[in-house]
Design an enzyme around this catalytic site. Structure first.
Site, PDB file in Angstrom:
ATOM      1  N   HIS A 156      34.825  35.788  61.942  1.00 60.23           N
ATOM      2  CA  HIS A 156      33.854  36.893  61.939  1.00 60.23           C
ATOM      3  C   HIS A 156      34.760  38.099  61.413  1.00 60.23           C
ATOM      4  CE1 HIS A 156      30.681  35.973  64.999  1.00 60.23           C
ATOM      5  NE2 HIS A 156      31.426  35.163  65.378  1.00 60.23           N
ATOM      6  N   ASP A 368      36.323  44.860  56.481  1.00 64.13           N
ATOM      7  CA  ASP A 368      35.157  44.614  57.812  1.00 64.13           C
ATOM      8  C   ASP A 368      35.219  43.281  57.492  1.00 64.13           C
ATOM      9  OD1 ASP A 368      34.033  44.561  59.785  1.00 64.13           O
ATOM     10  OD2 ASP A 368      33.572  47.055  60.149  1.00 64.13           O
TER      11      ASP A 368
HETATM   12  C1  GDG Z   1      32.772  41.979  64.295  1.00 65.14           C
HETATM   13  C2  GDG Z   1      33.385  42.392  62.438  1.00 65.14           C
HETATM   14  C3  GDG Z   1      31.276  41.214  62.030  1.00 65.14           C
HETATM   15  C4  GDG Z   1      28.987  49.622  68.416  1.00 65.14           C
HETATM   16  N1  GDG Z   1      29.176  50.886  69.710  1.00 65.14           N
HETATM   17  C5  GDG Z   1      28.403  50.667  69.962  1.00 65.14           C
HETATM   18  C6  GDG Z   1      27.432  49.554  70.486  1.00 65.14           C
HETATM   19  N2  GDG Z   1      27.866  48.777  68.795  1.00 65.14           N
HETATM   20  C7  GDG Z   1      27.451  47.644  68.857  1.00 65.14           C
HETATM   21  C8  GDG Z   1      27.154  47.878  67.068  1.00 65.14           C
HETATM   22  C9  GDG Z   1      27.142  46.082  66.372  1.00 65.14           C
HETATM   23  C10 GDG Z   1      28.576  46.144  67.330  1.00 65.14           C
HETATM   24  O1  GDG Z   1      28.475  46.999  68.395  1.00 65.14           O
HETATM   25  C11 GDG Z   1      29.928  45.558  66.613  1.00 65.14           C
HETATM   26  O2  GDG Z   1      29.412  45.203  65.159  1.00 65.14           O
HETATM   27  P1  GDG Z   1      30.489  45.272  63.940  1.00 65.14           P
HETATM   28  O3  GDG Z   1      30.251  44.121  63.203  1.00 65.14           O
HETATM   29  O4  GDG Z   1      30.212  46.571  63.038  1.00 65.14           O
HETATM   30  O5  GDG Z   1      31.584  45.202  64.608  1.00 65.14           O
HETATM   31  P2  GDG Z   1      32.669  44.299  65.080  1.00 65.14           P
HETATM   32  O6  GDG Z   1      32.393  44.562  66.524  1.00 65.14           O
HETATM   33  O7  GDG Z   1      33.921  44.873  64.375  1.00 65.14           O
HETATM   34  O8  GDG Z   1      32.368  43.178  64.572  1.00 65.14           O
HETATM   35  C12 GDG Z   1      33.097  42.501  62.138  1.00 65.14           C
HETATM   36  C13 GDG Z   1      30.921  41.360  63.496  1.00 65.14           C
HETATM   37  O9  GDG Z   1      32.441  41.215  64.257  1.00 65.14           O
HETATM   38  C14 GDG Z   1      29.797  39.730  63.664  1.00 65.14           C
HETATM   39  O10 GDG Z   1      30.254  39.517  63.113  1.00 65.14           O
HETATM   40  O11 GDG Z   1      30.134  41.828  61.590  1.00 65.14           O
HETATM   41  O12 GDG Z   1      33.180  42.080  60.637  1.00 65.14           O
HETATM   42  O13 GDG Z   1      34.687  42.960  62.749  1.00 65.14           O
HETATM   43  O14 GDG Z   1      26.142  45.826  66.825  1.00 65.14           O
HETATM   44  O15 GDG Z   1      26.200  48.579  67.425  1.00 65.14           O
HETATM   45  N3  GDG Z   1      26.715  48.943  71.512  1.00 65.14           N
HETATM   46  C15 GDG Z   1      26.320  49.352  72.487  1.00 65.14           C
HETATM   47  N4  GDG Z   1      26.848  50.725  72.622  1.00 65.14           N
HETATM   48  C16 GDG Z   1      27.570  51.561  71.974  1.00 65.14           C
HETATM   49  O16 GDG Z   1      28.339  51.982  71.718  1.00 65.14           O
HETATM   50  N5  GDG Z   1      25.246  48.604  72.872  1.00 65.14           N
END
Ligand code: GDG
Length: 475
Positions: A156, A368
């Site tokens: 990821h 990322d």
């Molecule tokens: C890893 C990789 C890759 C965030 N704050 C809250 C919340 N979130 C949710 C977001 C989003 C998820 O969490 C975060 O996903 P990201 O992709 O932005 O980042 P990582 O957590 O670092 O994820 C990344 C991912 O895996 C998938 O392959 O894209 O590059 O680092 O869905 O909306 N959700 C809730 N409350 C929050 O306060 N419910």
């Protein structure tokens, strides 16, 4: 039909509204809820002593199989090698890499132990899909336990350039362990290229692009395939959540507090890879250089806590608190707060509604793998009056979302300019950019991501034995 077995470090506690913060949980849960199958991994419990036992729980078509970790295992495998060594290295932060040989031993030991726990639950025709950097040695461990099933792996996070990976002392063992999988999936082509570069130039292996688009790899006496599989979201589901929350309390509160001012919105786990400090400074630079924006726009940063027991995370929290305090001290007025920094988690539906209510989605990680927030922000917009996405070129999502204003998160002036452009962008241009990105998000949603990976995993297992020898190597 064969069952899909998902293995990831953490099996996310799924509440009514879907999983909480964390991209892997969101993407994997979305992928699994349609097909059904089993999700195996850590429960999130840390036990002081005893023998952790697997707990099985059926919910709909999905069986959750979870197990606790002993304190020492948590410290060495999760907190240590996974998050203090691999996470910073894979995000190009060699300066933050800490390495302890005992932690690496713990990492290998826990992978082997988890694999042994899974074996009794497996059937002959199960397809096993392992996720992320915590579980790099998992296929090796399953093979050692005699498992013959097809095993795929999806990373990821970014796969770093060889010169950065070399900072991790057991880099060779890790890449060798990856070669025990049948199929490796990366988020983007640059990640796949970085992996191939290591195979050719550090491991003395070969890589060859096949007519079906997969890259065939020979190294460490193994033959496997690799490809790029950018993870997606369900854009229409998010749009619906956002629309439903449009008149909800959080949005009403936001709007009544703003008194018609514009809003820039960011949501990230509080992680140093997300570029938060640079982002705050670029917002400050906007106010600095464009007095007309003062008292006309607020920046809302939601940053739920994550890995708070690691020093580097305590550090980024302190830096961010200092920056938001400093900038607000400099510009705030009695009736206006420039930055709202909220160190708390919100429900998924609330986030979607807030995305829709904001004028700019400000997503500027330093590195990322993909960044789902960027995709969620676009999905949540009002199709008649969409906001603008400002997106770092170092997010995997930038490879797909060409309708965003693409920025370099280290270029503070460039980011401030992009914010100014976004805030004043005419409707026609906002619409064109939004429609372009929505079309892309619909075309590559989470089902497409899962189905492409599963299709390829199905193919490689059958095919490898009958392939002709490699003819050409690709650098
Ligand atoms: C890893 C990789 C890759 C965030 N704050 C809250 C919340 N979130 C949710 C977001 C989003 C998820 O969490 C975060 O996903 P990201 O992709 O932005 O980042 P990582 O957590 O670092 O994820 C990344 C991912 O895996 C998938 O392959 O894209 O590059 O680092 O869905 O909306 N959700 C809730 N409350 C929050 O306060 N419910």
């Amino acid at each position: 039909m064969s069952r899909l077995i998902i293995v990831s470090n953490r099996v996310a506690p799924i509440s009514e509204g879907g999983p909480a913060a964390g991209g892997l949980a969101v993407g994997v849960y979305d992928a699994l809820k349609e097909t059904g199958g089993m999700w195996f991994g850590w429960s999130g419990d840390v036990l002081a002593s005893g023998q952790p036992q697997i707990v099985l729980e059926e919910r709909g078509a999905v069986t959750f199989a979870t197990i606790g970790l002993l304190r020492r295992d948590y410290d060495q495998y999760y907190r240590g090698f996974s998050n203090a060594t691999l996470w910073p290295a894979f995000h190009y932060r060699a300066d933050l890499v800490q390495y302890d040989r005992h932690e690496y031993e713990g990492y290998s030991r826990v992978n082997a132990w988890l694999a042994q726990q899974l074996v009794p639950l497996l059937r002959e025709d199960d397809v096993i899909w392992v996720h992320d950097y915590h579980l790099i040695p998992f296929a090796q461990a399953l093979r050692a336990a005699g498992v013959k099933n097809r095993i795929g792996f999806f990373l990821h996070i970014p796969f770093p350039a060889s010169q950065v990976l070399l900072a991790v002392p057991p880099h060779r063992e890790l890449v060798q362990a990856l070669c025990a999988f049948d199929l490796l999936g990366f988020q983007t082509r640059p990640d796949l290229r970085a992996f191939c570069d290591y195979i050719v130039n550090e491991a003395g292996g070969t890589t060859a692009l096949q007519p079906d688009g997969l890259t065939r790899i020979e190294a460490f006496g193994q033959t496997l395939c690799a490809g790029d599989y950018p993870i997606g979201v369900y854009p229409d589901e998010i749009a619906e959540l956002a629309r439903a929350g449009e008149r909800g309390k959080p949005v009403r509160t936001l709007k009544s507090t703003l008194h018609g001012r514009k809003v820039i919105m960011s949501v990230d786990r509080l992680d140093y890879s997300k570029g938060l400090v640079e982002r705050f400074r670029a917002f400050e630079r906007l106010l600095d250089h464009t007095p007309a924006q003062r008292n006309k726009v607020s920046f809302v940063q939601i940053a739920p806590p994550t890995r708070a027991d690691l020093h580097a995370y305590q550090d980024i929290r302190l830096r961010l608190e200092a920056e938001s305090g400093r900038i607000n001290g400099r510009y705030a007025e009695l009736d206006w707060t420039p930055i709202w920094y909220i160190h708390r988690q919100y429900e998924r539906a609330v986030l979607a509604a807030l995305f829709r209510a904001s004028n700019v989605g400000y997503v500027t990680p330093l590195r990322d793998g993909m960044n789902l927030v960027a995709k969620e922000y676009v999905s949540a917009q009002d199709p008649e009056d969409p906001g603008v996405l400002v997106l770092s070129r170092f997010a995997g999502a930038a490879q797909e979302l060409s309708g965003a204003l693409i920025v370099n998160p280290l270029d503070i002036d460039g980011m401030a300019d992009a914010l100014g452009t976004a805030l004043s962008m005419p409707l026609a241009e906002r619409l064109a950019r939004y429609q372009d990105m929505m079309a892309q998000l619909r075309e590559n949603n989470v089902s497409v991501w899962r189905d492409r990976f599963m299709r390829d995993l199905g193919r490689v297992g059958v095919r490898q034995a009958s392939l002709p020898p490699l003819e050409r190597a690709q650098g």
